[in-house]
Structure formats: C-alpha cells, structure tokens
Design a protein around this motif. Structure first.
Motif, PDB file in Angstrom:
ATOM      1  N   LEU A  38       0.732  -1.310   0.080  1.00  0.00           N
ATOM      2  CA  LEU A  38      -0.034  -0.138   0.040  1.00  0.00           C
ATOM      3  C   LEU A  38       0.839   1.191  -0.035  1.00  0.00           C
ATOM      4  O   LEU A  38       0.635   2.142  -0.685  1.00  0.00           O
ATOM      5  CB  LEU A  38      -0.807  -0.108   1.073  1.00  0.00           C
ATOM      6  N   LEU A  39       2.135   1.314   0.745  1.00  0.00           N
ATOM      7  CA  LEU A  39       3.005   2.376   0.816  1.00  0.00           C
ATOM      8  C   LEU A  39       3.521   2.571  -0.562  1.00  0.00           C
ATOM      9  O   LEU A  39       3.340   3.654  -1.198  1.00  0.00           O
ATOM     10  CB  LEU A  39       4.110   2.412   1.747  1.00  0.00           C
ATOM     11  N   VAL A  40       3.854   1.710  -1.307  1.00  0.00           N
ATOM     12  CA  VAL A  40       4.656   1.651  -2.588  1.00  0.00           C
ATOM     13  C   VAL A  40       3.392   2.279  -3.634  1.00  0.00           C
ATOM     14  O   VAL A  40       3.608   3.233  -4.541  1.00  0.00           O
ATOM     15  CB  VAL A  40       5.154   0.596  -3.234  1.00  0.00           C
ATOM     16  N   ILE A  41       2.131   1.823  -3.669  1.00  0.00           N
ATOM     17  CA  ILE A  41       1.217   2.144  -4.587  1.00  0.00           C
ATOM     18  C   ILE A  41       0.699   3.669  -4.256  1.00  0.00           C
ATOM     19  O   ILE A  41       0.622   4.639  -5.248  1.00  0.00           O
ATOM     20  CB  ILE A  41      -0.164   1.270  -4.185  1.00  0.00           C
ATOM     21  N   SER A  42       0.643   3.931  -2.890  1.00  0.00           N
ATOM     22  CA  SER A  42       0.414   5.509  -2.705  1.00  0.00           C
ATOM     23  C   SER A  42       1.620   6.528  -3.191  1.00  0.00           C
ATOM     24  O   SER A  42       1.144   7.528  -3.511  1.00  0.00           O
ATOM     25  CB  SER A  42       0.127   5.581  -1.136  1.00  0.00           C
ATOM     26  N   VAL A  43       2.698   5.898  -2.954  1.00  0.00           N
ATOM     27  CA  VAL A  43       3.950   6.913  -3.454  1.00  0.00           C
ATOM     28  C   VAL A  43       3.776   6.869  -5.007  1.00  0.00           C
ATOM     29  O   VAL A  43       3.998   8.076  -5.409  1.00  0.00           O
ATOM     30  CB  VAL A  43       5.215   6.225  -3.043  1.00  0.00           C
ATOM     31  N   VAL A  44       3.567   6.137  -5.451  1.00  0.00           N
ATOM     32  CA  VAL A  44       3.574   6.102  -7.108  1.00  0.00           C
ATOM     33  C   VAL A  44       2.421   6.802  -7.470  1.00  0.00           C
ATOM     34  O   VAL A  44       2.381   7.693  -8.274  1.00  0.00           O
ATOM     35  CB  VAL A  44       3.472   4.557  -7.659  1.00  0.00           C
ATOM     36  N   ALA A  45       1.255   6.755  -6.923  1.00  0.00           N
ATOM     37  CA  ALA A  45       0.086   7.168  -7.273  1.00  0.00           C
ATOM     38  C   ALA A  45       0.280   9.000  -7.085  1.00  0.00           C
ATOM     39  O   ALA A  45      -0.240   9.592  -7.981  1.00  0.00           O
ATOM     40  CB  ALA A  45      -1.151   6.826  -6.437  1.00  0.00           C
ATOM     41  N   ASN A  46       1.089   9.254  -5.891  1.00  0.00           N
ATOM     42  CA  ASN A  46       1.309  10.624  -5.900  1.00  0.00           C
ATOM     43  C   ASN A  46       2.298  11.200  -6.860  1.00  0.00           C
ATOM     44  O   ASN A  46       2.239  12.233  -7.278  1.00  0.00           O
ATOM     45  CB  ASN A  46       1.767  10.725  -4.330  1.00  0.00           C
ATOM     46  N   THR A  47       3.326  10.350  -7.166  1.00  0.00           N
ATOM     47  CA  THR A  47       3.966  10.822  -8.176  1.00  0.00           C
ATOM     48  C   THR A  47       3.529  10.908  -9.520  1.00  0.00           C
ATOM     49  O   THR A  47       3.716  11.934 -10.249  1.00  0.00           O
ATOM     50  CB  THR A  47       5.194   9.693  -8.245  1.00  0.00           C
ATOM     51  N   VAL A  48       2.485  10.066 -10.022  1.00  0.00           N
ATOM     52  CA  VAL A  48       1.751  10.231 -11.100  1.00  0.00           C
ATOM     53  C   VAL A  48       0.723  11.404 -11.168  1.00  0.00           C
ATOM     54  O   VAL A  48       0.679  12.050 -12.022  1.00  0.00           O
ATOM     55  CB  VAL A  48       0.909   8.839 -11.384  1.00  0.00           C
ATOM     56  N   ALA A  49       0.397  11.537  -9.896  1.00  0.00           N
ATOM     57  CA  ALA A  49      -0.567  12.923  -9.763  1.00  0.00           C
ATOM     58  C   ALA A  49       0.368  13.928  -9.889  1.00  0.00           C
ATOM     59  O   ALA A  49      -0.376  15.029 -10.461  1.00  0.00           O
ATOM     60  CB  ALA A  49      -1.378  12.725  -8.411  1.00  0.00           C
ATOM     61  N   SER A  50       1.453  14.102  -9.461  1.00  0.00           N
ATOM     62  CA  SER A  50       2.240  15.368  -9.542  1.00  0.00           C
ATOM     63  C   SER A  50       2.565  15.246 -11.002  1.00  0.00           C
ATOM     64  O   SER A  50       2.532  16.603 -11.683  1.00  0.00           O
ATOM     65  CB  SER A  50       3.650  14.910  -8.607  1.00  0.00           C
ATOM     66  N   ILE A  51       3.075  14.485 -11.543  1.00  0.00           N
ATOM     67  CA  ILE A  51       3.333  14.602 -13.306  1.00  0.00           C
ATOM     68  C   ILE A  51       2.120  14.901 -14.105  1.00  0.00           C
ATOM     69  O   ILE A  51       2.258  15.725 -14.913  1.00  0.00           O
ATOM     70  CB  ILE A  51       4.117  13.183 -13.681  1.00  0.00           C
ATOM     71  N   GLY A  52       0.921  14.290 -13.755  1.00  0.00           N
ATOM     72  CA  GLY A  52      -0.446  14.625 -14.333  1.00  0.00           C
ATOM     73  C   GLY A  52      -1.022  15.922 -14.123  1.00  0.00           C
ATOM     74  O   GLY A  52      -1.866  16.245 -14.798  1.00  0.00           O
ATOM     75  N   GLY A  53      -0.484  16.522 -12.975  1.00  0.00           N
ATOM     76  CA  GLY A  53      -1.131  17.874 -12.544  1.00  0.00           C
ATOM     77  C   GLY A  53      -2.472  17.698 -12.096  1.00  0.00           C
ATOM     78  O   GLY A  53      -3.619  18.413 -12.324  1.00  0.00           O
ATOM     79  N   ALA A  54      -2.677  16.499 -11.207  1.00  0.00           N
ATOM     80  CA  ALA A  54      -3.918  16.189 -10.483  1.00  0.00           C
ATOM     81  C   ALA A  54      -4.387  17.279  -9.504  1.00  0.00           C
ATOM     82  O   ALA A  54      -3.697  18.258  -9.186  1.00  0.00           O
ATOM     83  CB  ALA A  54      -4.005  14.966  -9.899  1.00  0.00           C
ATOM     84  N   ASP A  55      -5.584  17.372  -9.127  1.00  0.00           N
ATOM     85  CA  ASP A  55      -6.208  18.198  -8.207  1.00  0.00           C
ATOM     86  C   ASP A  55      -5.489  17.986  -6.913  1.00  0.00           C
ATOM     87  O   ASP A  55      -4.786  17.229  -6.445  1.00  0.00           O
ATOM     88  CB  ASP A  55      -7.688  18.036  -8.005  1.00  0.00           C
TER      89      ASP A  55
END
Length: 84
Positions: free
Chosen positions: A40-57
């Motif tokens: 879960l930790l790895v998934i959340s870190v990757v999701a946050n990274t993708v959100a940063s690159i993608g310009g998420a809310d």
C-alpha cells in the motif's frame, strides 16, 4: 529428475529453519500485515508521483499523502516495537 517429490519447495511460505518431516509454522498475521502495508505504501507513493506529473487536483495529493504517512508511521511503530 522429473516426477520426484521433495520437501524443499522454494515457493513455500514457511520458516527457513524448518526441517523436513516436521510441521512447519504458517505465515503469521504480522507478516501478512507488514507485506500489505509495504504494498500500500508503494502504491500510494507511485500514485502521488503520477498525480504530480499529471497535474491532478490537490485532494488527490492529500489523499495519497495521508495514506503514505499512515503506512510509513505504522511500519515504523511496528518495527520499533519488534525490537523490544
């Protein structure tokens, strides 16, 4: 040799020091919990990274950050308690 059966199964989730022919302990709940927390930790870190690159809310970053902080904190507490 094909067709022979051995007790040395490299994919078995048991203790490494168990001897063949004896009952080996199963994987503990703590091991499962620790593994799930790391996943879960790895998934959340990757999701946050993708959100940063993608310009998420902002709420996406906050949700990922909260999950990351909870997982990391829980793993740290479990690790420190395990040393006692």
């Amino acid at each position: 040799m094909a067709g022979t059966h051995t007790d040395a199964d490299p994919y078995r989730l048991t203790a490494a020091d168990s001897t063949p022919g004896t009952a080996s302990p199963a994987v503990s709940r703590g091991d499962v919990a620790r593994t799930l927390l790391w996943i879960l930790l790895v998934i959340s870190v990757v999701a946050n990274t993708v959100a940063s690159i993608g310009g998420a809310d902002l709420w996406v970053h906050l949700a990922c950050g909260v999950v990351t902080a909870l997982c990391a904190g829980t793993l740290a507490v479990r690790g420190l308690r395990g040393r006692r």
